[in-house]
Design a protein around this motif. Structure first.
Motif, PDB file in Angstrom:
ATOM      1  N   TYR A 116     -19.941 -35.030  48.227  1.00  9.09           N
ATOM      2  CA  TYR A 116     -20.129 -35.622  49.680  1.00  9.09           C
ATOM      3  C   TYR A 116     -19.933 -37.067  49.384  1.00  9.09           C
ATOM      4  N   PRO A 117     -19.785 -37.696  50.350  1.00 11.55           N
ATOM      5  CA  PRO A 117     -19.504 -39.267  50.563  1.00 11.55           C
ATOM      6  C   PRO A 117     -20.282 -40.007  49.461  1.00 11.55           C
ATOM      7  N   ASP A 118     -21.517 -39.566  49.431  1.00  8.38           N
ATOM      8  CA  ASP A 118     -22.598 -40.170  48.825  1.00  8.38           C
ATOM      9  C   ASP A 118     -22.418 -39.680  47.344  1.00  8.38           C
ATOM     10  N   ASN A 119     -21.644 -38.905  46.781  1.00 12.97           N
ATOM     11  CA  ASN A 119     -21.079 -38.580  45.538  1.00 12.97           C
ATOM     12  C   ASN A 119     -22.057 -37.466  44.935  1.00 12.97           C
ATOM     13  N   SER A 120     -22.902 -36.954  45.742  1.00 19.01           N
ATOM     14  CA  SER A 120     -23.773 -35.827  45.440  1.00 19.01           C
ATOM     15  C   SER A 120     -22.588 -34.445  45.525  1.00 19.01           C
ATOM     16  N   TYR A 220     -13.618 -35.780  48.161  1.00 16.34           N
ATOM     17  CA  TYR A 220     -14.773 -36.133  49.053  1.00 16.34           C
ATOM     18  C   TYR A 220     -14.431 -35.239  50.326  1.00 16.34           C
ATOM     19  N   HIS A 222     -16.775 -34.563  54.189  1.00 14.85           N
ATOM     20  CA  HIS A 222     -18.038 -34.941  55.162  1.00 14.85           C
ATOM     21  C   HIS A 222     -18.571 -33.920  55.346  1.00 14.85           C
TER      22      HIS A 222
END
Length: 272
Positions: A116-120, A220, A222
């Motif tokens: 994900y964009p938050d790196n998860s 990545y 979304h």
């Protein structure tokens, strides 16, 4: 190397990020944008000569639209990437995958680690599903403990996604494909409008060649999960699942059981 992105009224900024991610390379590449939108408002999104824009003037569905591009790609390239319009990645990512495929002649499909964009992490490596798997994931989200327990196995979460592994079902958000193998196993099943077409193609490739998860390359995504928010998209998902299970078998599918057992045996041994 070629790639295709299928668009349908996409956010221009997000789409341009996906386009520019692919184009940011010194490799010899070409991108085919296949637009299923009702109007060709995306025709001017880029002036790069390495991009071909195709306007369908109809929503043909995910697989059928990608097949238009893949049929062109098979005349031009050794590898083809099926690329979602909501993914992006750093320079050097496709070079890693290109080098990997050059070294692994028995691999027909490879997918990078997807974040994900938050790196998860997104758990997009899966076993071949049973009808129960898909029902639980779609309609039993209230029973989180049971779902999490099943996903430890079904989504191969127990592996921690840290090592290269052979996986029978890889996500269609980013499929790095060997074109010569597509000539043999065929393209996306165009009866499936949307969803499950990646499952079907992954399975057909996995029957004869290796399908790999390669975490040294990362992208990545979304990941809007549209079918969880729209009744229309949910119907497409159900329709795709019905076509898939009618094709391969519902509750009796010995090949599915054999493939899943072999995958788990190998992965559990690697974890130990």
């Amino acid at each position: 190397m070629t790639a295709s992105i299928v668009t349908y009224n996409n956010n221009r900024e997000v789409l341009l990020q996906a386009i520019n991610s692919f184009l940011d390379t010194s490799l010899e590449i070409h991108l085919i944008l296949v637009d299923n939108s009702p109007a060709n408002t995306l025709c001017d999104i880029t002036s790069d000569s390495r991009v071909t824009y195709i306007f369908n003037n109809a929503n043909l569905g995910f697989g059928a639209a990608h097949n238009i591009a893949i049929r062109q790609a098979q005349k031009l390239s050794e590898y083809h990437i099926v690329l979602n319009p909501d993914v992006y990645f750093n320079k050097g990512t496709i070079e890693k995958l290109y080098q990997y495929m050059n070294q692994k002649s028995g691999v027909g499909l490879v997918m990078p680690k997807v974040l994900y964009p938050d790196n998860s992490i997104q758990y997009l490596c899966k076993l071949l599903p049973t009808p129960k798997d898909l029902f639980l994931r779609r309609f039993m989200k209230g029973n989180k403990d049971a779902l999490d327990k099943r996903n430890q196995i079904f989504e191969l979460r127990f592996t921690n996604y840290t090592n290269e592994m052979s996986v029978p079902y890889l996500s269609g958000c980013f499929m790095f494909l060997r074109c010569s193998i597509l000539e043999e196993v065929g393209l996306f099943d165009e009866r499936i409008f949307m969803y499950s077409e990646d499952l079907d193609l992954s399975r057909r490739i996995h029957q004869k060649y290796d399908t790999k998860f390669y975490p040294e390359a990362m992208i990545y995504h979304h990941f809007a999960k549209g079918s969880h928010k729209s009744l229309k998209l949910l119907w497409y998902a159900i329709q795709g699942n019905i076509i898939y299970f009618n094709k391969w078998g519902w509750f009796s599918d010995r090949e599915r059981d054999s493939i899943n057992e072999a995958a788990l045996e190998k992965l559990e041994a690697d974890v130990k």
